[in-house]
Design an enzyme around this catalytic site. Structure first.
Site, PDB file in Angstrom:
ATOM      1  N   CYS A  92       0.805  -1.225   0.000  1.00 49.55           N
ATOM      2  CA  CYS A  92       0.000   0.000   0.000  1.00 49.55           C
ATOM      3  C   CYS A  92       0.839   1.276   0.000  1.00 49.55           C
ATOM      4  O   CYS A  92       0.318   2.349  -0.284  1.00 49.55           O
ATOM      5  CB  CYS A  92      -0.938   0.025   1.204  1.00 49.55           C
ATOM      6  SG  CYS A  92      -2.166  -1.295   1.195  1.00 49.55           S
ATOM      7  N   HIS A 367      -9.187   3.324  -2.176  1.00 51.42           N
ATOM      8  CA  HIS A 367      -7.756   3.069  -1.982  1.00 51.42           C
ATOM      9  C   HIS A 367      -7.223   2.274  -3.176  1.00 51.42           C
ATOM     10  O   HIS A 367      -7.144   1.050  -3.131  1.00 51.42           O
ATOM     11  CB  HIS A 367      -7.605   2.287  -0.667  1.00 51.42           C
ATOM     12  CG  HIS A 367      -6.219   1.895  -0.298  1.00 51.42           C
ATOM     13  ND1 HIS A 367      -5.075   2.471  -0.831  1.00 51.42           N
ATOM     14  CD2 HIS A 367      -5.781   0.957   0.594  1.00 51.42           C
ATOM     15  CE1 HIS A 367      -4.010   1.900  -0.276  1.00 51.42           C
ATOM     16  NE2 HIS A 367      -4.410   0.973   0.583  1.00 51.42           N
ATOM     17  N   CYS A 397       0.113   2.733   6.357  1.00 49.72           N
ATOM     18  CA  CYS A 397       0.482   1.408   6.838  1.00 49.72           C
ATOM     19  C   CYS A 397       0.691   0.503   5.626  1.00 49.72           C
ATOM     20  O   CYS A 397       0.145   0.754   4.552  1.00 49.72           O
ATOM     21  CB  CYS A 397      -0.589   0.837   7.759  1.00 49.72           C
ATOM     22  SG  CYS A 397      -2.237   0.676   7.015  1.00 49.72           S
ATOM     23  N   GLY A 399       1.471  -3.726   4.245  1.00 51.88           N
ATOM     24  CA  GLY A 399       1.442  -5.146   4.536  1.00 51.88           C
ATOM     25  C   GLY A 399       2.785  -5.674   4.991  1.00 51.88           C
ATOM     26  O   GLY A 399       3.832  -5.184   4.589  1.00 51.88           O
TER      27      GLY A 399
END
Length: 411
Positions: A92, A367, A397, A399
């Site tokens: 992300c 997103h 944040c 993964g």
């Protein structure tokens, strides 16, 4: 290291990430990024031949998003064939990581002009299409670290922090209200590049398609938690459920309280974004007026099962590098992967909530994984200019227990 300047930032609207239904679902992801690339020189006046590299974050690099999408987008945009492109994946954080790598390139003097951003067509290349999951199916790695899906991690964070469902839903409602106001007041207009049909030229989407401005607290409260069944699914070597695996690492939680729903988690959308970065030498020689500079960048790793708490240490690391405190940041963009992540980061850093995601976030707007970081940076820059404020911090944040943060400052 020299200064890394932001000359411009632009993005497509976010389209619903549903095959055959979203306004952008008929557009190849290479073409999404190509349309942003094509528009940037028209907006800022730079010559594409001066670009040292095009860097693009893409999370699901398979099928239409494989084959080095960045290079193919350069060709699709009609840019000179001498301009290279590179695709990268930090989950992300990919779009912001591309921007940070571009900033490093121009700040070091290795290049004078870089275009960096990202793209994700979640309608055409659904999340998880690469088949890698969270850990690539490595059984040996799972003996060392068993990474649960992010939804379980988000609910674990909410449980450990003692957040209520009402608090979680309140973040989502605020995101929808702020996004609705931003759209009504045309706060995104400066950065938006309407997407057109590559064959006919007809406009397909001119503003974000995902927000639900009529969202209510009652409607959010009525939604069922999304990860109950997933948490009870057997996944461990001895049949342990995902909830049991999480609780074995965090026994103080006692049980996982599943609070995250489709309404308070990030939306699945399509979109692309790019940022033009320039060296100090380029700015001086060309007489370009930059919009901002990158003041500090940071990435960190954290415990990989809980996974989503890294925006806090990443932000702290960036603030230390800039010689700044939390109170010195005028605006915060904390990616709304899940509402609990925003709450946890805001609480841990002691941020004034009124400075966070003032134009909504990924819960309302969606997103598009590889593009989001670059989109958030552009949104923050536009809002700084609108308010005549100076500094913003963008953090996501990531993964596997990672976080990324970038501080920008208006010039």
């Amino acid at each position: 290291m020299g200064t890394s300047y932001i000359i411009d930032a632009a993005r497509t609207p976010r389209g619903r990430g549903k095959a055959g239904k979203g306004a952008l679902s008929g557009v190849h992801p290479q073409e999404l990024l190509a349309q942003v690339l094509r528009a940037l020189p028209q907006r800022t006046g730079f010559d594409p031949r001066e670009v040292g590299d095009v860097m693009a974050g893409i999370v699901s690099q398979v099928g239409e998003q494989g084959a080095n999408l960045a290079r193919n987008a350069v060709l699709a945009a009609g840019w000179p064939e001498e301009i290279p492109g590179v695709s990268l994946n930090r989950f992300c954080g990919s779009g912001l990581q591309a921007v940070n790598f571009g900033a490093m390139a121009v700040g070091s003097g290795a290049m004078d002009l870089v275009v960096a951003g990202g793209v994700e067509s979640m309608s055409r290349v659904p999340m998880g299409s690469d088949g890698g999951g969270q850990d690539g199916g490595n059984a040996l790695l799972r003996k060392r670290v068993f990474q649960v899906p992010q939804g379980i991690s988000a609910d674990l964070i909410a449980t450990l922090e003692g957040f209520s469902r009402e608090e979680i839903d309140a973040v989502a409602l605020r995101s929808q209200k702020n996004a609705a106001r931003a759209i009504q007041e045309k706060r995104f207009a400066k950065s938006l590049i309407p997407v057109t049909d590559p064959n006919t030229g007809a406009t397909l989407l001119a503003q974000d398609e995902f927000p639900r401005p009529n969202t209510t607290a009652e409607g959010l409260a009525a939604l069922e938690p999304s990860f109950v069944a997933l948490g009870s699914a057997g996944a461990g070597p001895n049949g342990e459920t995902l909830d049991q695996i999480a609780l074995a690492a965090y026994p103080q939680a006692k049980e996982i309280r599943h609070f995250h729903t489709a309404g308070n988690s990030s939306g699945i959308v399509d979109g692309a974004a790019a940022v033009v970065l320039a060296s100090e030498q380029y700015v001086k020689e060309k007489g370009v007026k930059p919009r901002a500079r990158i003041r500090a960048m940071a990435t960190v790793g954290t415990e990989p099962l809980i996974m989503l708490t890294a925006p806090t240490p990443a932000s702290r690391k960036a603030l230390r590098a800039a010689g700044m405190e939390v109170r010195d940041i005028d605006l915060w963009e904390i990616n709304e992967a899940f509402a609990g992540v925003v709450l946890q980061t805001t609480r841990a850093l002691g941020i004034d909530p009124d400075r966070v995601n003032v134009n909504g976030g990924s819960i309302a707007l969606g997103h598009p994984l590889g593009a989001t970081g670059a989109m958030l940076l552009g949104t923050a820059l536009d809002e700084l200019e609108r308010r005549d404020a100076q500094t913003a911090l963008v953090t996501l944040c990531i993964g596997g227990g990672q976080g990324i943060a970038t501080i920008l400052e208006r010039v």
